[in-house]
Scaffold this motif. Structure first.
Motif, PDB file in Angstrom:
ATOM      1  N   UNK A  47       0.836  -1.200   0.000  1.00  0.00           N
ATOM      2  CA  UNK A  47       0.000   0.000   0.000  1.00  0.00           C
ATOM      3  C   UNK A  47       0.874   1.254   0.000  1.00  0.00           C
ATOM      4  N   UNK A  48       1.898   1.285   0.819  1.00  0.00           N
ATOM      5  CA  UNK A  48       2.805   2.440   0.860  1.00  0.00           C
ATOM      6  C   UNK A  48       3.515   2.610  -0.477  1.00  0.00           C
ATOM      7  N   UNK A  49       3.993   1.501  -1.049  1.00  0.00           N
ATOM      8  CA  UNK A  49       4.658   1.571  -2.358  1.00  0.00           C
ATOM      9  C   UNK A  49       3.713   2.106  -3.437  1.00  0.00           C
ATOM     10  N   UNK A  50       2.450   1.683  -3.398  1.00  0.00           N
ATOM     11  CA  UNK A  50       1.480   2.165  -4.380  1.00  0.00           C
ATOM     12  C   UNK A  50       1.243   3.668  -4.226  1.00  0.00           C
ATOM     13  N   UNK A  51       1.142   4.147  -2.987  1.00  0.00           N
ATOM     14  CA  UNK A  51       0.908   5.572  -2.768  1.00  0.00           C
ATOM     15  C   UNK A  51       2.106   6.414  -3.206  1.00  0.00           C
ATOM     16  N   UNK A  52       3.299   5.835  -3.195  1.00  0.00           N
ATOM     17  CA  UNK A  52       4.506   6.536  -3.651  1.00  0.00           C
ATOM     18  C   UNK A  52       4.663   6.494  -5.169  1.00  0.00           C
ATOM     19  N   UNK A  53       3.965   5.591  -5.824  1.00  0.00           N
ATOM     20  CA  UNK A  53       4.079   5.404  -7.258  1.00  0.00           C
ATOM     21  C   UNK A  53       3.275   6.489  -7.985  1.00  0.00           C
ATOM     22  N   UNK A  54       3.920   7.266  -8.876  1.00  0.00           N
ATOM     23  CA  UNK A  54       3.204   8.335  -9.580  1.00  0.00           C
ATOM     24  C   UNK A  54       1.982   7.848 -10.365  1.00  0.00           C
ATOM     25  N   UNK A  55       2.004   6.607 -10.837  1.00  0.00           N
ATOM     26  CA  UNK A  55       0.852   6.079 -11.578  1.00  0.00           C
ATOM     27  C   UNK A  55      -0.389   5.908 -10.701  1.00  0.00           C
ATOM     28  N   UNK A  56      -0.180   5.733  -9.390  1.00  0.00           N
ATOM     29  CA  UNK A  56      -1.298   5.470  -8.489  1.00  0.00           C
ATOM     30  C   UNK A  56      -1.467   6.539  -7.414  1.00  0.00           C
ATOM     31  N   UNK A  57      -0.683   7.625  -7.494  1.00  0.00           N
ATOM     32  CA  UNK A  57      -0.733   8.669  -6.464  1.00  0.00           C
ATOM     33  C   UNK A  57      -2.139   9.262  -6.330  1.00  0.00           C
TER      34      UNK A  57
END
Length: 106
Positions: A13-23
């Motif tokens: 979840x943290x990695x996804x929130x850091x990912x510009x595609x999923x921000x």
């Protein structure tokens, strides 16, 4: 040392929130609780909270867990359980399959 299912889920979840595609989906990712349970075979959402099967999460790689988290979040984002409540009440399994097809096509 292998990650527990809970830590694997948190990391994804943290990695996804850091990912510009999923921000843009960060608010959806943070909405509700995410629980790991021995009583569920895969994953599910009630439109707010999410529950993930421990054995299921343990069997997946981090990218696969990310796919599942995004998938459940899309159910929430599209408000599948409220928009299609009548269909879910009539035939939950069939309605869920239809909603899954929409998400998985994206």
């Amino acid at each position: 040392m292998a990650l527990t299912a809970e830590r694997k889920l948190t990391r994804v979840v943290i990695d996804l929130m850091r990912n510009p595609l999923f921000a843009d989906m960060s608010g959806i990712f943070m909405m509700g609780t995410k629980t790991v349970s021995d009583d569920i075979p895969t994953a599910a959402t009630d439109g707010r909270d999410e529950v993930y099967g421990r054995a299921f999460i343990d069997s997946l790689s981090l990218p696969e867990v990310a796919f599942i988290v995004v998938h459940e979040s899309f159910h929430k984002m599209y408000r599948h359980l409220t928009t299609w409540k009548k269909l879910h009440d009539e035939d939950h399994h069939l309605a869920n399959l239809a909603c899954d097809y929409v998400i998985n096509l994206e």
